[in-house]
Design a protein around this motif. Structure first.
Motif, short mmCIF file in Angstrom:
data_model
loop_
_atom_site.label_atom_id
_atom_site.label_comp_id
_atom_site.label_asym_id
_atom_site.label_seq_id
_atom_site.Cartn_x
_atom_site.Cartn_y
_atom_site.Cartn_z
N GLU A 52 0.83 -1.08 -0.04
CA GLU A 52 0.00 -0.12 0.09
C GLU A 52 0.68 1.31 0.09
N MET A 53 1.84 1.18 0.58
CA MET A 53 2.90 2.34 0.85
C MET A 53 3.42 2.44 -0.74
N GLU A 54 3.74 1.32 -1.44
CA GLU A 54 4.40 1.49 -2.65
C GLU A 54 3.34 2.23 -3.54
N ARG A 55 2.03 1.72 -3.40
CA ARG A 55 1.03 2.34 -4.53
C ARG A 55 0.87 3.96 -4.33
N LEU A 56 0.96 4.17 -2.90
CA LEU A 56 0.75 5.98 -2.45
C LEU A 56 2.19 6.59 -2.90
N ALA A 57 3.16 5.99 -2.74
CA ALA A 57 4.43 6.95 -2.96
C ALA A 57 5.29 6.30 -4.04
N PRO A 58 5.04 6.98 -5.24
CA PRO A 58 5.83 6.23 -6.31
C PRO A 58 7.34 5.98 -6.19
N PRO A 59 8.29 7.03 -5.33
CA PRO A 59 9.63 6.66 -5.41
C PRO A 59 9.79 5.28 -4.50
N LEU A 60 8.76 4.85 -3.85
CA LEU A 60 8.95 3.83 -2.91
C LEU A 60 8.67 2.50 -3.61
N ARG A 61 9.39 1.41 -3.49
CA ARG A 61 9.28 -0.04 -3.85
C ARG A 61 9.25 -0.98 -2.54
N ALA A 62 8.12 -1.75 -2.88
CA ALA A 62 7.91 -2.87 -1.87
C ALA A 62 8.42 -4.25 -2.17
N VAL A 63 9.27 -4.82 -1.39
CA VAL A 63 9.73 -6.18 -1.46
C VAL A 63 9.27 -7.11 -0.51
N VAL A 64 8.84 -8.40 -0.74
CA VAL A 64 8.59 -9.19 0.01
C VAL A 64 9.06 -10.43 0.27
N VAL A 65 10.03 -10.85 1.20
CA VAL A 65 10.91 -11.61 1.40
C VAL A 65 10.44 -13.27 1.54
N PRO A 66 10.63 -14.18 0.91
CA PRO A 66 10.16 -15.29 1.01
C PRO A 66 10.73 -15.88 2.35
N GLY A 67 9.87 -16.76 3.23
CA GLY A 67 10.50 -17.40 4.24
C GLY A 67 10.60 -16.66 5.51
N ALA A 68 10.24 -15.26 5.41
CA ALA A 68 10.58 -14.28 6.52
C ALA A 68 9.20 -13.99 7.25
N GLY A 69 9.14 -13.65 8.53
CA GLY A 69 8.15 -13.07 9.26
C GLY A 69 8.45 -11.56 9.37
N HIS A 70 8.11 -11.10 10.58
CA HIS A 70 8.29 -9.65 10.96
C HIS A 70 9.68 -9.15 11.02
N ASN A 71 10.71 -10.11 11.52
CA ASN A 71 11.97 -9.66 11.63
C ASN A 71 12.69 -10.32 10.23
N VAL A 72 12.70 -9.51 9.11
CA VAL A 72 13.54 -9.88 8.20
C VAL A 72 15.15 -10.31 8.23
N ARG A 73 15.71 -9.17 9.04
CA ARG A 73 16.90 -9.19 9.30
C ARG A 73 17.56 -10.44 10.08
N LEU A 74 16.78 -11.18 10.93
CA LEU A 74 17.09 -12.03 11.58
C LEU A 74 16.79 -13.48 10.90
N GLU A 75 15.66 -13.38 10.18
CA GLU A 75 15.20 -14.65 9.95
C GLU A 75 15.86 -14.95 8.49
N GLN A 76 16.21 -14.01 7.73
CA GLN A 76 16.70 -13.98 6.42
C GLN A 76 17.97 -13.18 6.01
N PRO A 77 19.02 -13.36 6.93
CA PRO A 77 20.13 -12.23 7.07
C PRO A 77 20.57 -11.88 5.76
N GLY A 78 20.95 -13.21 4.85
CA GLY A 78 21.44 -13.06 3.77
C GLY A 78 20.72 -12.18 2.63
N ALA A 79 19.36 -12.54 2.52
CA ALA A 79 18.51 -11.92 1.46
C ALA A 79 18.27 -10.38 2.06
N TYR A 80 18.29 -10.12 3.14
CA TYR A 80 18.31 -8.90 3.83
C TYR A 80 19.63 -7.93 3.30
N ALA A 81 20.80 -8.44 3.54
CA ALA A 81 22.05 -7.70 3.14
C ALA A 81 21.90 -7.59 1.82
#
Length: 250
Positions: free
Chosen positions: A208-237
């Motif tokens: 929804e933020m992506e829809r409202l703010a054109p400079p913003l892009r949304a990315v959904v990371v597979p296999g992660a929950g709320h804390n993407v950095r801890l659950e998928q550190p490689g993908a996050y980096a």
């Protein structure tokens, strides 16, 4: 690069992420009011606006005129606030599991009451019990998929002062935040909103933020929950580094 942690966290949360950047950037990680070593501050600091003033004062003291922002959860809400209210100070915005707040006043008030109850729990002094209950919320259910992750989080969070955390929750919780949804279309810098696939609420918010703010892009990371950095550190980096390279910020 300025890193802003989430509720219950500290500047130490970003050590691994900073290392993964390989020294290509000067990195700054702060303890937000009520967390880590940022204790006993004036009452007005324990709000989103007050924390923003503290962050800007820190940057001024370090001689940093402009930098990139990276924030998780509560720190993501603060990062978005800074980017929208002080756009000249920031060159890009990387959000993890963040929201512009609650637009409905009734929903905001209900959240404020819930935050107040949690603040009272913290003031009872049983921080370990509070943390165990906190991480049993459905929002963090995916953390249990990685052995030892919740235990490590609880041990690190026990370094905080529960009364200070209560002050931060009362003043900086989502229930206290003025909604930034209507200001989003004015976002004028490169931005990436990252959310975990298993965290459906925040994944939807990112889109929804992506829809409202054109400079913003949304990315959904597979296999992660709320804390993407801890659950998928490689993908996050990879997302963070790729975002910087695409934006020409190196």
């Amino acid at each position: 690069m300025l890193f802003l942690h989430g509720f219950l966290g500290s500047s130490k949360d970003w050590q691994e992420t900073a290392l993964r950047l390989g020294g290509r950037f000067r990195t700054i990680a702060v303890d937000l009011p009520g967390h880590g070593a940022s204790l006993g501050l004036p009452r007005e600091c324990y709000t989103l606006e007050g924390a923003a003033r503290e962050v800007l004062g820190l940057l001024d003291g370090l001689g940093v005129g402009r930098c990139m922002l990276c924030g998780y959860s509560m720190g993501g809400r603060l990062a978005l606030y800074l980017a929208l209210r002080h756009p000249g100070r920031f060159s890009a915005l990387f959000l993890e599991s963040a929201t512009p707040g609650l637009e409905d006043p009734a929903e905001r008030e209900a959240r404020r009451r819930a935050d107040e109850e949690r603040a009272r729990e913290l003031e009872r002094g049983d921080l370990e019990g509070f943390l165990q209950r906190w991480y049993r919320q459905p929002l963090f259910a995916s953390l249990s998929r990685r052995e030892g992750l919740i235990g490590g989080l609880v041990r690190s969070r026990l370094r905080n002062d529960p009364e200070e955390l209560a002050r931060a929750l009362r003043g900086m919780g989502t229930g206290r935040q003025v909604s930034l949804w209507r200001a989003l279309p004015a976002l004028g810098m490169p931005a990436l909103a990252v959310a975990g696939e298993l965290d459906r609420k925040f994944a939807a918010l990112a889109r929804e933020m992506e829809r409202l703010a054109p400079p913003l892009r949304a990315v959904v990371v597979p296999g992660a929950g709320h804390n993407v950095r801890l659950e998928q550190p490689g993908a996050y980096a990879r997302l963070l580094c790729g975002f910087l390279e695409e934006g020409g910020l190196e």
